[in-house]
Write a protein that holds these residues in place. Structure first.
Motif, PDB file in Angstrom:
ATOM      1  N   ILE A 275       0.104  81.954  73.027  1.00  0.00           N
ATOM      2  CA  ILE A 275      -0.674  81.117  72.108  1.00  0.00           C
ATOM      3  C   ILE A 275      -0.717  81.747  70.719  1.00  0.00           C
ATOM      4  CG2 ILE A 275      -2.979  80.205  71.581  1.00  0.00           C
ATOM      5  CD1 ILE A 275      -1.628  78.633  73.756  1.00  0.00           C
ATOM      6  N   ALA A 276      -0.859  83.070  70.672  1.00  0.00           N
ATOM      7  CA  ALA A 276      -0.925  83.773  69.383  1.00  0.00           C
ATOM      8  C   ALA A 276       0.378  83.712  68.612  1.00  0.00           C
ATOM      9  CB  ALA A 276      -1.326  85.232  69.608  1.00  0.00           C
ATOM     10  N   LEU A 277       1.487  83.425  69.305  1.00  0.00           N
ATOM     11  CA  LEU A 277       2.771  83.289  68.606  1.00  0.00           C
ATOM     12  C   LEU A 277       2.726  82.163  67.582  1.00  0.00           C
ATOM     13  CD1 LEU A 277       5.567  83.669  71.319  1.00  0.00           C
ATOM     14  CD2 LEU A 277       5.161  85.163  69.355  1.00  0.00           C
ATOM     15  N   PHE A 278       1.992  81.110  67.902  1.00  0.00           N
ATOM     16  CA  PHE A 278       1.999  79.928  67.051  1.00  0.00           C
ATOM     17  C   PHE A 278       1.006  80.023  65.896  1.00  0.00           C
ATOM     18  CE2 PHE A 278       3.547  78.590  71.203  1.00  0.00           C
ATOM     19  CZ  PHE A 278       4.709  77.938  70.850  1.00  0.00           C
ATOM     20  N   ASN A 279      -0.114  80.674  66.146  1.00  0.00           N
ATOM     21  CA  ASN A 279      -1.114  80.794  65.086  1.00  0.00           C
ATOM     22  C   ASN A 279      -2.069  81.918  65.453  1.00  0.00           C
ATOM     23  OD1 ASN A 279      -3.863  79.726  63.627  1.00  0.00           O
ATOM     24  ND2 ASN A 279      -2.025  79.094  62.522  1.00  0.00           N
ATOM     25  N   ASP A 280      -2.483  82.711  64.461  1.00  0.00           N
ATOM     26  CA  ASP A 280      -3.343  83.861  64.752  1.00  0.00           C
ATOM     27  C   ASP A 280      -4.819  83.584  64.491  1.00  0.00           C
ATOM     28  OD1 ASP A 280      -3.298  83.733  62.020  1.00  0.00           O
ATOM     29  OD2 ASP A 280      -2.359  85.696  61.711  1.00  0.00           O
ATOM     30  N   ASP A 281      -5.193  82.326  64.271  1.00  0.00           N
ATOM     31  CA  ASP A 281      -6.586  81.974  64.091  1.00  0.00           C
ATOM     32  C   ASP A 281      -7.339  82.187  65.411  1.00  0.00           C
ATOM     33  OD1 ASP A 281      -8.927  79.975  64.262  1.00  0.00           O
ATOM     34  OD2 ASP A 281      -8.407  79.909  62.121  1.00  0.00           O
ATOM     35  N   PRO A 282      -8.438  82.980  65.421  1.00  0.00           N
ATOM     36  CA  PRO A 282      -9.143  83.280  66.680  1.00  0.00           C
ATOM     37  C   PRO A 282      -9.645  82.039  67.417  1.00  0.00           C
ATOM     38  CG  PRO A 282      -9.867  84.753  64.927  1.00  0.00           C
ATOM     39  CD  PRO A 282      -9.016  83.707  64.273  1.00  0.00           C
ATOM     40  N   GLY A 283     -10.105  81.030  66.671  1.00  0.00           N
ATOM     41  CA  GLY A 283     -10.579  79.807  67.311  1.00  0.00           C
ATOM     42  C   GLY A 283      -9.461  79.055  68.013  1.00  0.00           C
ATOM     43  N   VAL A 284      -8.311  79.002  67.390  1.00  0.00           N
ATOM     44  CA  VAL A 284      -7.153  78.341  67.995  1.00  0.00           C
ATOM     45  C   VAL A 284      -6.718  79.090  69.250  1.00  0.00           C
ATOM     46  CG1 VAL A 284      -4.735  77.710  67.656  1.00  0.00           C
ATOM     47  CG2 VAL A 284      -6.385  77.345  65.806  1.00  0.00           C
ATOM     48  N   ILE A 285      -6.658  80.420  69.179  1.00  0.00           N
ATOM     49  CA  ILE A 285      -6.226  81.225  70.321  1.00  0.00           C
ATOM     50  C   ILE A 285      -7.181  81.056  71.501  1.00  0.00           C
ATOM     51  CG2 ILE A 285      -5.884  83.586  71.156  1.00  0.00           C
ATOM     52  CD1 ILE A 285      -4.906  84.293  68.332  1.00  0.00           C
ATOM     53  N   ALA A 286      -8.487  81.098  71.235  1.00  0.00           N
ATOM     54  CA  ALA A 286      -9.470  80.976  72.316  1.00  0.00           C
ATOM     55  C   ALA A 286      -9.357  79.635  73.028  1.00  0.00           C
ATOM     56  CB  ALA A 286     -10.881  81.170  71.753  1.00  0.00           C
ATOM     57  N   GLN A 287      -9.251  78.554  72.263  1.00  0.00           N
ATOM     58  CA  GLN A 287      -9.144  77.227  72.886  1.00  0.00           C
ATOM     59  C   GLN A 287      -7.800  77.064  73.600  1.00  0.00           C
ATOM     60  OE1 GLN A 287     -10.810  73.641  71.133  1.00  0.00           O
ATOM     61  NE2 GLN A 287     -11.315  74.811  69.285  1.00  0.00           N
ATOM     62  N   GLY A 288      -6.739  77.587  73.004  1.00  0.00           N
ATOM     63  CA  GLY A 288      -5.432  77.490  73.637  1.00  0.00           C
ATOM     64  C   GLY A 288      -5.393  78.191  74.985  1.00  0.00           C
ATOM     65  N   MET A 289      -5.980  79.383  75.076  1.00  0.00           N
ATOM     66  CA  MET A 289      -6.026  80.112  76.344  1.00  0.00           C
ATOM     67  C   MET A 289      -6.847  79.348  77.383  1.00  0.00           C
ATOM     68  SD  MET A 289      -6.429  84.057  75.050  1.00  0.00           S
ATOM     69  CE  MET A 289      -6.572  84.666  76.737  1.00  0.00           C
ATOM     70  N   GLN A 290      -7.918  78.708  76.947  1.00  0.00           N
ATOM     71  CA  GLN A 290      -8.742  77.912  77.847  1.00  0.00           C
ATOM     72  C   GLN A 290      -7.943  76.734  78.419  1.00  0.00           C
ATOM     73  OE1 GLN A 290     -11.771  75.222  76.142  1.00  0.00           O
ATOM     74  NE2 GLN A 290     -13.287  76.354  77.358  1.00  0.00           N
ATOM     75  N   ILE A 291      -7.203  76.046  77.578  1.00  0.00           N
ATOM     76  CA  ILE A 291      -6.415  74.897  78.016  1.00  0.00           C
ATOM     77  C   ILE A 291      -5.361  75.322  79.033  1.00  0.00           C
ATOM     78  CG2 ILE A 291      -4.770  73.135  77.250  1.00  0.00           C
ATOM     79  CD1 ILE A 291      -6.353  73.253  74.506  1.00  0.00           C
ATOM     80  N   VAL A 292      -4.673  76.448  78.758  1.00  0.00           N
ATOM     81  CA  VAL A 292      -3.671  76.952  79.694  1.00  0.00           C
ATOM     82  C   VAL A 292      -4.302  77.270  81.045  1.00  0.00           C
ATOM     83  CG1 VAL A 292      -2.061  78.839  80.178  1.00  0.00           C
ATOM     84  CG2 VAL A 292      -2.145  77.829  77.890  1.00  0.00           C
TER      85      VAL A 292
END
Length: 454
Positions: A346-363
């Motif tokens: 997830i961090a490959l695409f964007n390093d924004d902490p909010g984006v990473i947290a939600q992306g990990m949750q979705i996965v």
């Protein structure tokens, strides 16, 4: 043309599992490479332009691309079924006529898609409720992307022709070249020339043009009755009718998939740019699964089609069983890989902490649900390979599309969140697979025929 080119042992003779795996691997690698077009765009845009550009190309844009492109690519799949059946039967002249009809169809389809994508995209984006901060990026990307649809359809149809007659390797080689071209042009147009999302779309369209040229050159150089002759590009009415009979239900199914996903995207858009970007990153990871699933489907459809042409009932069923094992195995492997690497990917695409947290949750919600789709992919592909296209489409529409819309309107849209959005997928995959298993066991999908004897 030598018989081995048109009726390879990997289709009609020898161990089914081993030969299907040999046929499937180049298709899988090719479809994964094709998926890299969009992934490279997303990574470069997310890093060099920002999360707004990532949300644009990975949110509403990808849903619309899947809607329009998915319909026409699925429509064209009917050509592969017709060609593989005639190849299995050893009917060389009909394979040649089918090939020229299919390529003529791809040119018409590509032209229609170009017009639809370039002129209708802004209206669709507005209807989806695309966030205003991503709107211009979304419009720019779609217009340049759809400008390259004729070469894209020629490549997809030409690659399908090669696979239908047993050659799954050369389409892979072409894509290796084209992904390299796309990556270099992406970096040049976006990172150096600062053309932003338009540069990424132009790079993708130019890479598709390279693919189209390579596949046309290959078909022109094929020996004997199976050589492409530009002067013979025309529709053969009976063959075109069969292609559309098989391909149109598949295209409508693909469109309905995408229509339901439009409503999913609308729910995602309600949650803001961070959530849109998180789901966009997830779709890129999710995009690694569907090419593999589709590649197994292509292998099963081609094996079933050729063996139906050869009137070998036993080998049709062996092909289905091999496909089930392969699909379940690869689904489990990808589920584990996606889950255990989710923080890094997830961090490959964007390093924004909010984006990473939600992306990990979705996965975490969806990673282990993919095996539920196995029966839907394998059974529907085999049924289309033997010419049964309408009933698999109805089963898919009922089990996935209709049920997903019910969940969306009753659960998701009134209470939009990552969990209610994610719920739409495993429930409908399980329902559709159950319906396909019941229909498969009934035996009504396989037309009656007398087996050929050596």
């Amino acid at each position: 043309m030598k018989r081995s080119l048109m009726q390879p042992a990997s289709m009609l003779e020898g161990p089914v599992m081993k030969n299907m795996l040999r046929f499937f691997i180049p298709i899988m690698l090719g479809t994964l490479l094709q998926q890299l077009y969009a992934t490279v765009d997303a990574v470069i845009l997310g890093r060099f332009v920002g999360k707004t550009a990532l949300a644009a190309v990975g949110g509403s844009d990808i849903v619309l691309i899947n809607l329009i492109v998915g319909f026409f690519v699925a429509l064209a799949s009917g050509a592969s079924v017709v060609i593989s059946q005639h190849a299995g039967a050893g009917e060389d002249e009909l394979v040649s006529q089918s090939m020229h009809t299919a390529l003529a169809l791809s040119i018409v389809i590509g032209a229609v898609m170009t017009v639809a994508g370039v002129f209708v995209a802004p209206q669709f984006l507005s209807a989806l409720g695309t966030p205003q901060d991503t709107m211009q990026y979304s419009v720019d990307y779609l217009r340049w992307y759809f400008a390259g649809m004729i070469p894209s359809m020629i490549y997809n149809m030409g690659g399908g022709i090669l696979r239908a007659v047993g050659d799954s390797k050369r389409p892979l080689y072409f894509l290796i070249v084209c992904v390299a071209v796309n990556t270099v042009l992406d970096l040049l147009f976006v990172a150096v020339f600062r053309m932003e999302v338009a540069g990424a779309a132009i790079a993708t369209s130019l890479a598709q043009l390279v693919c189209a040229v390579l596949v046309l050159v290959t078909l022109v150089k094929m020996p004997g009755a199976y050589r492409l002759e530009l002067s013979r590009l025309r529709f053969t009415r009976g063959l075109l009718g069969r292609m559309l009979y098989i391909g149109l239900p598949t295209g409508l199914q693909s469109m309905m998939y995408s229509v339901t996903n439009l409503f999913v995207q609308k729910a995602i858009n309600l949650l803001g740019t961070d959530t849109v970007a998180a789901w966009s990153a997830f779709w890129k990871l999710d995009g690694a699964y569907w090419p593999i699933s589709g590649a197994i489907g292509i292998a099963v459809m081609t094996f079933a089609g050729q063996n139906y042409g050869a009137r070998n009932r036993e080998r049709i069923f062996k092909s289905i069983h091999a496909g089930l094992i392969l699909h379940l195995l690869f689904s489990l492997l990808l589920s584990c890989g996606m889950y255990f690497t989710r923080g890094f990917t997830i961090a490959l695409f964007n390093d924004d902490p909010g984006v990473i947290a939600q992306g990990m949750q979705i996965v975490a919600y969806l990673a282990f649900c993919y095996p539920l789709f196995t029966c839907t992919e394998v059974f529907s592909s085999a049924m289309r390979g033997v010419g049964d296209a309408v009933r698999p489409t109805l089963l898919t529409l009922l089990g996935i599309c209709v049920l997903r819309m019910i969940i969306l309107f009753i659960v998701t849209i009134p209470n939009p969140s990552n969990i209610t959005i994610a719920l739409c997928y495993p429930v409908t995959w399980a329902a559709a697979s159950s319906l396909f298993l019941i229909y498969y066991k009934s035996g009504h999908w396989l037309p009656s025929f007398s087996e050929k004897h050596a």
